[in-house]
Design an enzyme around this catalytic site. Structure first.
Site, mmCIF file in Angstrom:
data_model
loop_
_atom_site.group_PDB
_atom_site.id
_atom_site.type_symbol
_atom_site.label_atom_id
_atom_site.label_comp_id
_atom_site.label_asym_id
_atom_site.label_seq_id
_atom_site.Cartn_x
_atom_site.Cartn_y
_atom_site.Cartn_z
ATOM 1 N N HIS A 1 -3.464 -4.863 0.541
ATOM 2 C CA HIS A 1 -2.738 -5.406 1.695
ATOM 3 C C HIS A 1 -2.774 -6.937 1.654
ATOM 4 O O HIS A 1 -3.655 -7.553 2.264
ATOM 5 C CB HIS A 1 -3.392 -4.931 2.994
ATOM 6 C CG HIS A 1 -3.193 -3.482 3.271
ATOM 7 N ND1 HIS A 1 -2.101 -3.003 3.962
ATOM 8 C CD2 HIS A 1 -3.934 -2.402 2.944
ATOM 9 C CE1 HIS A 1 -2.182 -1.688 4.056
ATOM 10 N NE2 HIS A 1 -3.286 -1.288 3.443
ATOM 11 N N GLU B 1 -1.094 -8.994 3.216
ATOM 12 C CA GLU B 1 -0.826 -9.612 4.528
ATOM 13 C C GLU B 1 -2.096 -10.103 5.224
ATOM 14 O O GLU B 1 -2.046 -11.022 6.042
ATOM 15 C CB GLU B 1 -0.065 -8.641 5.441
ATOM 16 C CG GLU B 1 -0.806 -7.388 5.893
ATOM 17 C CD GLU B 1 -0.667 -6.189 4.948
ATOM 18 O OE1 GLU B 1 -0.399 -6.408 3.744
ATOM 19 O OE2 GLU B 1 -0.850 -5.041 5.414
ATOM 20 N N CYS C 1 0.842 -1.202 0.000
ATOM 21 C CA CYS C 1 0.000 0.000 0.000
ATOM 22 C C CYS C 1 0.883 1.260 0.000
ATOM 23 O O CYS C 1 1.419 1.614 -1.026
ATOM 24 C CB CYS C 1 -0.979 -0.040 1.173
ATOM 25 S SG CYS C 1 -2.393 1.016 0.885
HETATM 26 N N1 GLN Z 1 -1.915 6.778 3.013
HETATM 27 C C1 GLN Z 1 -2.036 6.039 1.813
HETATM 28 C C2 GLN Z 1 -3.414 6.151 1.192
HETATM 29 O O1 GLN Z 1 -4.342 6.557 1.829
HETATM 30 C C3 GLN Z 1 -1.669 4.583 2.043
HETATM 31 C C4 GLN Z 1 -2.658 3.857 2.892
HETATM 32 C C5 GLN Z 1 -2.141 2.543 3.434
HETATM 33 O O2 GLN Z 1 -0.944 2.290 3.419
HETATM 34 N N2 GLN Z 1 -3.031 1.712 3.937
HETATM 35 O O3 GLN Z 1 -3.600 5.834 0.051
#
Ligand code: GLN
Length: 546
Positions: free
Chosen positions: A509, A511, A383
């Site tokens: 994500h 994970e 992400c």
């Molecule tokens: N801050 C970033 C976004 O909002 C990444 C979010 C995250 O890593 N879950 O896109």
């Protein structure tokens, strides 16, 4: 079949592993062919943990349906290998919001709204939704916090009422406590457990089983004492000594015949013989000395390992399946910014940059991505980690430092990561990100496609920003491969570098979907690349775990 309920409360102190215990008991029941679901009741007033700092709460675990939940749901999903939904985590905030909105609508006209029965009824309604939405035979319900907290009282009162509502044969109560060890006299003390059970009984709940956590072995006489003072059968006093690996916990509870007791207590029939072969393999493999692979996890909440718990677990799952030992170095990105601690990258064979929000420590993470790219160290961006890999590549391709995500520099001339179109108008912070499961189409021949061995995948998301398509052609011409796209091709879901052994980032994500018995394919591919970088031998094919 009538749904059976197992209620789990905690006593004495928090952080004794109540969530893992609930998860392990769920596994015992699943091993007997029963359909299990788990629900966490969180006494805080936030609607969900989505707006809390990871320092307060640890990781926010995201479900298929986009619910932002407590990290214990991660334990439940990983141990039991199930997928839960949003009714599986309820908070005081949700309960009150619902009751107050009904009151405003006029649903209770003429009435005075009170904790009992209105709040407790809403709690019970939400508990009933779990079996309705999952079809579970057995629902485990874990109450956050410890007995004696003011804020968990309405939850405990609801659980007390459920014994009368549903019948004794359909409800069991487990109390998880802690036995402190007094070094001077070399003994474990049961008094805090007695007090805690006393407190629980004054609320009207008599536990059927006590799980006594301790760092020291618990001998039979102590078991007898707890049974006597707390009015539970001796065989239902379960000592749970701290173990070196989490995977041992289900085996330990199995040995203590926890499932037999619960089945008997709830008049449940086992549908199959439990088979612990894979879990035994996980434990012996964890304990076996294996070649070491050192990975840096570069984050800004690294003091609190719980903030990255699913990432750490997913790395462990992959390492175990490949027969290597994960040596995780927690690297503070704000230190890197100050030029401190950079020598760690001389020793690591892989770098993970996990998710995150806000500008603190961002340049440190970009530096980690830079070192990964230029030194050809395997890099896995999750992400935010993917977004910063793009920023770093953008600075190199465009030949200027004036490249950023507009999250961190809204005025940047090169917003290679930008707010998603549908996010532009959103003003409220809670529950408004792009959340939950979305499909992604993989481009054949790429690292991602080879890792998954599939064309179409689905993964869990939690973000507001995305790759800015204005830069797609330019970056592609310089060696960035957009190996995963949304089905309409508008969103970049996976980016990887062509001239690098493994530099890959995902907008989602991965994970959250890794399991000890089914490591995530991208974590496997990353760990394999890291093992190769380390020059150590790893299992190929990996350990069979299913
Ligand atoms: N801050 C970033 C976004 O909002 C990444 C979010 C995250 O890593 N879950 O896109």
């Amino acid at each position: 079949m009538t749904t059976k309920y197992i209620f789990i409360t905690g006593g004495v102190v928090s952080s004794v592993g109540k969530g893992v215990t609930a998860a392990a008991i769920g596994r015992l029941l699943k091993e007997r062919g029963l359909k299990v679901a788990v629900q966490k009741l969180d006494p805080y007033i936030n609607v969900d943990p989505g707006t809390m700092s990871p320092y307060q709460h640890g990781e926010v675990f995201v479900l298929d349906d986009g619910a932002e939940t407590d990290l214990d749901l991660g334990h439940y999903e990983r141990f039991i290998d199930i997928r839960l939904n949003r009714v599986c985590n309820i908070t005081t905030g949700q309960v009150y919001a619902e009751v107050i909105s009904k009151e405003r609508r006029g649903d209770f006209l003429g009435g005075t709204i009170q904790v009992i029965p209105h709040i407790t009824n809403e709690i019970k309604r939400r508990i009933a939704l779990v079996s309705k939405s999952t079809g579970a035979d057995v629902v485990l319900v874990e109450v956050g916090g410890t007995v004696g907290d003011i804020e968990s009282l309405p939850f405990l009162e609801a659980l007390r009422q459920l014994r009368t509502d549903l019948g004794r044969e359909n409800t069991a109560y487990i109390h998880v406590t802690w036995l402190p060890y007094i070094g001077a006299t070399d003994e474990l003390k049961t008094k805090p457990t007695q007090h805690s059970v006393h407190e629980l009984r004054s609320i009207g709940i008599s536990p059927d089983m006590i799980i006594a956590r301790s760092d020291q072995p618990v001998y039979d006489n102590l078991r007898e004492k707890i049974a006597q003072f707390c009015d539970v059968e001796k065989r239902a006093v379960i000592p749970m000594t701290t173990v070196s690996t989490l995977y041992e916990i289900p085996l330990l509870l199995e040995k203590e015949k926890v499932a037999e007791y619960l089945l008997e207590r709830l008049s449940l029939q086992s549908k199959k013989e439990p088979n612990w072969h894979v879990w035994e393999t996980l434990v012996t493999e964890t304990k076996r000395k294996k070649p070491k692979v050192t990975i840096a996890l570069v984050g800004k909440y690294v003091e609190l390992h719980d903030a990255y718990i699913s990432v750490r677990e997913a790395l462990k799952h992959a390492a175990l399946a490949l027969g290597v030992d994960l040596d995780l170095k927690w690297v503070h990105s704000t230190n890197l910014e100050k030029g401190k601690g950079l020598e760690v990258f001389d020793k690591v064979s892989g770098i993970v940059v996990p998710g995150g929000f806000g500008s603190r420590g961002i340049e440190g993470k970009i530096l980690a991505a830079h070192l990964a790219r230029t030194r050809k160290i395997p890099y896995f961006g999750l992400c935010l980690g993917m977004q910063l890999m793009v920023v770093e590549f953008g600075r190199y391709v465009l030949g200027t430092d004036q490249v950023n995500s507009s999250e961190f520099d809204p005025a940047t001339p090169n917003p290679v990561i930008d707010l998603m179109a549908e996010q532009q108008e959103i003003k409220e912070m809670g529950g408004t990100m792009r959340l939950g499961l979305y499909p992604c189409i993989l481009q054949s021949g790429t690292i991602a496609a080879k890792a998954y061995g599939a064309k179409k995948i689905e993964e869990r998301h939690r973000h507001r920003f995305e790759f800015n398509n204005q830069y797609r052609d330019l970056f592609a011409s310089k060696g960035m491969v957009f190996s995963g796209l949304s089905p309409d091709k508008k969103l970049v879901e996976i980016a990887e570098l062509r001239d690098h052994p493994f530099m890959l980032g995902t907008q989602f994500h991965p994970e959250f979907l890794s399991r000890p018995t089914r490591p995530h394919p991208l974590f496997m591919a990353f760990m394999r690349a890291a093992a190769e970088k380390a020059g150590v031998e790893y299992l190929d094919p990996p350990l069979p775990l299913e």
